[in-house]
Design a protein around this motif. Structure first.
Motif, PDB file in Angstrom:
ATOM      1  N   PHE A 119       0.930  -1.359   0.043  1.00  0.00           N
ATOM      2  CA  PHE A 119       0.172   0.262  -0.290  1.00  0.00           C
ATOM      3  C   PHE A 119       0.418   1.105  -0.473  1.00  0.00           C
ATOM      4  CE2 PHE A 119      -0.159  -1.377   4.876  1.00  0.00           C
ATOM      5  CZ  PHE A 119       0.639   0.141   5.628  1.00  0.00           C
ATOM      6  N   HIS A 120      -0.217   2.366  -0.070  1.00  0.00           N
ATOM      7  CA  HIS A 120       0.525   3.345  -0.713  1.00  0.00           C
ATOM      8  C   HIS A 120      -0.058   5.087  -0.420  1.00  0.00           C
ATOM      9  CE1 HIS A 120       0.086   2.540  -4.885  1.00  0.00           C
ATOM     10  NE2 HIS A 120      -0.429   3.699  -4.951  1.00  0.00           N
ATOM     11  N   PHE A 121       0.395   6.022  -0.487  1.00  0.00           N
ATOM     12  CA  PHE A 121      -0.311   7.125   0.070  1.00  0.00           C
ATOM     13  C   PHE A 121       0.304   8.290  -1.017  1.00  0.00           C
ATOM     14  CE2 PHE A 121       1.229   4.606   3.501  1.00  0.00           C
ATOM     15  CZ  PHE A 121      -0.145   4.913   4.568  1.00  0.00           C
ATOM     16  N   HIS A 122      -0.608   9.558  -1.552  1.00  0.00           N
ATOM     17  CA  HIS A 122      -0.666  10.246  -2.491  1.00  0.00           C
ATOM     18  C   HIS A 122      -1.321  11.126  -1.589  1.00  0.00           C
ATOM     19  CE1 HIS A 122      -0.762   8.075  -5.969  1.00  0.00           C
ATOM     20  NE2 HIS A 122      -0.985   6.760  -5.978  1.00  0.00           N
ATOM     21  N   THR A 123      -0.784  12.889  -1.843  1.00  0.00           N
ATOM     22  CA  THR A 123      -1.566  13.435  -0.423  1.00  0.00           C
ATOM     23  C   THR A 123      -1.428  14.699  -2.522  1.00  0.00           C
ATOM     24  OG1 THR A 123       1.462  14.379  -0.267  1.00  0.00           O
ATOM     25  CG2 THR A 123      -0.404  13.477   1.556  1.00  0.00           C
ATOM     26  N   SER A 125      -5.690  13.429  -2.438  1.00  0.00           N
ATOM     27  CA  SER A 125      -6.067  12.582  -2.855  1.00  0.00           C
ATOM     28  C   SER A 125      -6.255  13.055  -4.383  1.00  0.00           C
ATOM     29  CB  SER A 125      -8.064  12.688  -3.076  1.00  0.00           C
ATOM     30  OG  SER A 125      -8.338  13.467  -2.946  1.00  0.00           O
ATOM     31  N   GLU A 126      -5.835  11.176  -5.024  1.00  0.00           N
ATOM     32  CA  GLU A 126      -6.043  11.005  -5.999  1.00  0.00           C
ATOM     33  C   GLU A 126      -7.318  11.596  -6.973  1.00  0.00           C
ATOM     34  OE1 GLU A 126      -3.447   8.288  -7.468  1.00  0.00           O
ATOM     35  OE2 GLU A 126      -2.313  10.051  -8.216  1.00  0.00           O
ATOM     36  N   HIS A 127      -8.283  10.701  -6.285  1.00  0.00           N
ATOM     37  CA  HIS A 127      -9.282  10.626  -7.172  1.00  0.00           C
ATOM     38  C   HIS A 127     -10.693  12.019  -5.818  1.00  0.00           C
ATOM     39  CE1 HIS A 127      -9.041   6.628  -7.925  1.00  0.00           C
ATOM     40  NE2 HIS A 127     -10.258   6.763  -8.497  1.00  0.00           N
ATOM     41  N   LEU A 138      -5.424   6.801   0.245  1.00  0.00           N
ATOM     42  CA  LEU A 138      -3.755   5.443   0.320  1.00  0.00           C
ATOM     43  C   LEU A 138      -4.947   4.128  -0.357  1.00  0.00           C
ATOM     44  CD1 LEU A 138      -2.834   3.008   2.217  1.00  0.00           C
ATOM     45  CD2 LEU A 138      -5.082   3.431   3.524  1.00  0.00           C
ATOM     46  N   HIS A 139      -4.109   3.475  -1.802  1.00  0.00           N
ATOM     47  CA  HIS A 139      -3.879   2.874  -2.151  1.00  0.00           C
ATOM     48  C   HIS A 139      -3.638   1.684  -1.463  1.00  0.00           C
ATOM     49  CE1 HIS A 139      -4.497   5.708  -5.648  1.00  0.00           C
ATOM     50  NE2 HIS A 139      -5.704   5.875  -5.278  1.00  0.00           N
ATOM     51  N   VAL A 140      -4.121   0.576  -1.386  1.00  0.00           N
ATOM     52  CA  VAL A 140      -4.293  -1.134  -1.422  1.00  0.00           C
ATOM     53  C   VAL A 140      -4.519  -1.780  -2.307  1.00  0.00           C
ATOM     54  CG1 VAL A 140      -4.162  -3.123   0.664  1.00  0.00           C
ATOM     55  CG2 VAL A 140      -5.439  -0.741   0.586  1.00  0.00           C
ATOM     56  N   LEU A 206      -3.650   2.337 -13.338  1.00  0.00           N
ATOM     57  CA  LEU A 206      -2.104   2.455 -12.873  1.00  0.00           C
ATOM     58  C   LEU A 206      -1.942   4.621 -12.803  1.00  0.00           C
ATOM     59  CD1 LEU A 206       0.723   0.819 -13.266  1.00  0.00           C
ATOM     60  CD2 LEU A 206      -0.920   0.588 -12.021  1.00  0.00           C
ATOM     61  N   THR A 207      -1.903   4.548 -11.899  1.00  0.00           N
ATOM     62  CA  THR A 207      -2.337   6.190 -11.917  1.00  0.00           C
ATOM     63  C   THR A 207      -0.496   6.826 -11.563  1.00  0.00           C
ATOM     64  OG1 THR A 207      -1.630   6.595  -9.417  1.00  0.00           O
ATOM     65  CG2 THR A 207      -4.294   6.864 -10.417  1.00  0.00           C
ATOM     66  N   THR A 208       0.416   5.742 -12.057  1.00  0.00           N
ATOM     67  CA  THR A 208       1.919   6.699 -12.336  1.00  0.00           C
ATOM     68  C   THR A 208       2.342   6.147 -13.305  1.00  0.00           C
ATOM     69  OG1 THR A 208       2.267   4.571 -10.931  1.00  0.00           O
ATOM     70  CG2 THR A 208       2.546   6.829 -10.154  1.00  0.00           C
TER      71      THR A 208
HETATM   72 ZN    ZN Z   1      -1.630   5.449  -5.749  1.00  0.00          ZN
END
Ligand code: ZN
Length: 257
Positions: A119-123, A125-127, A138-140, A206-208
């Motif tokens: 799991f990882h994080f984005h700041t 939020s993406e959505h 948080l993306h699990v 994927l968002t990357t």
């Molecule tokens: Zn992500």
């Protein structure tokens, strides 16, 4: 017993060697082409930075999206999760903070079994939900062994009260790219998911980079909270590592409720 032990040790050394080989390969690939969240390597240019990343600019089922007008036209029960504890093992990937997960935890969704990877994080939020962005997401990440397709659970946070799940590791976040922090303390990502009965799901990516369109996204409706201090602990390290919203392009968003 001694022989068995010896075998186990050699088996472990073999597994570790393979793991290092894979990591070395992955690292070489990642270093070849860089991407970022602003400037000439920012999201608008990802599709042009590497021939293998054209999905970022040309594919029509990209993530993240604004979640609105969700349909309820098929039964979707509570998420079928089987989650175990894992020791804290955080890595700063250069694009965010990621926790490796011990094998054996699963999500079964639409009849498909996916195994928890990380799991990882984005700041921030993406959505967004009906246009409302959160402070962090948080993306699990779960993967199906046969197809390689992913299922990713998204948990959005708003700044409010302290988050107890994050508090287990927010003081030991790896600060610089490549840093790794570990602790024998065990955590369970299930403790970080506020309500797995109410969620939205849609076909995404994927968002990357490489923006592979192989992700079933599952975004929880209930937003979790984090303190302002906790937000700064993450954001000061990761910066703004969220991809801009992508067009829906006729996709249907389903809701569980
Ligand atoms: Zn992500």
């Amino acid at each position: 017993m001694r022989r068995k032990y010896t075998f186990t040790v050699w088996a472990r050394i073999g597994i570790v060697a393979v793991a290092f080989a894979c990591l070395a390969t992955a690292k070489t690939t990642a270093q070849a082409i860089e991407f970022s969240y602003s400037g000439d390597e920012g999201p608008g240019f990802w599709g042009e930075l590497d021939p293998a990343w054209t999905n970022c600019s040309e594919n029509s089922r990209q993530s993240p999206i604004d979640i609105k007008n969700a349909h309820k036209d098929k039964p979707l029960g509570p998420l079928d999760l089987n989650l175990h504890e894992t020791e804290i093992d955080l890595i700063n990937t250069g694009h965010g903070i990621q926790q490796r997960y011990k094998p054996g935890s699963t999500l079964t969704f639409a009849g498909v079994v996916y195994e928890l990877q990380q799991f990882h994080f984005h700041t921030l939020s993406e959505h967004t939900i009906k246009g409302k962005r959160g402070a962090m997401e948080l993306h699990v990440v779960f993967s199906n062994a046969g197809t390689g397709n992913l299922a990713v659970i998204g948990q959005i946070y708003d700044v409010d009260e302290e988050n107890q799940f994050l508090a287990a590791f927010d003081q030991i976040l790896p600060r610089h790219s490549g840093d790794n922090t570990t602790s024998p303390t065990e955590i369970n990502v299930g403790d970080g998911l506020d309500d797995t009965r109410k969620y939205f799901t849609y076909p995404g990516s994927l968002t990357t980079p490489p923006c592979s369109p192989t992700v079933t996204f599952i975004v929880l409706e209930k937003r979790a909270t984090m303190s302002e201090e906790q937000f700064h602990l993450f954001n000061d390290i990761m910066g703004n590592n969220f991809r801009p919203l992508q067009p829906l392009n006729g996709r249907t968003i389903h809701r569980s409720h």
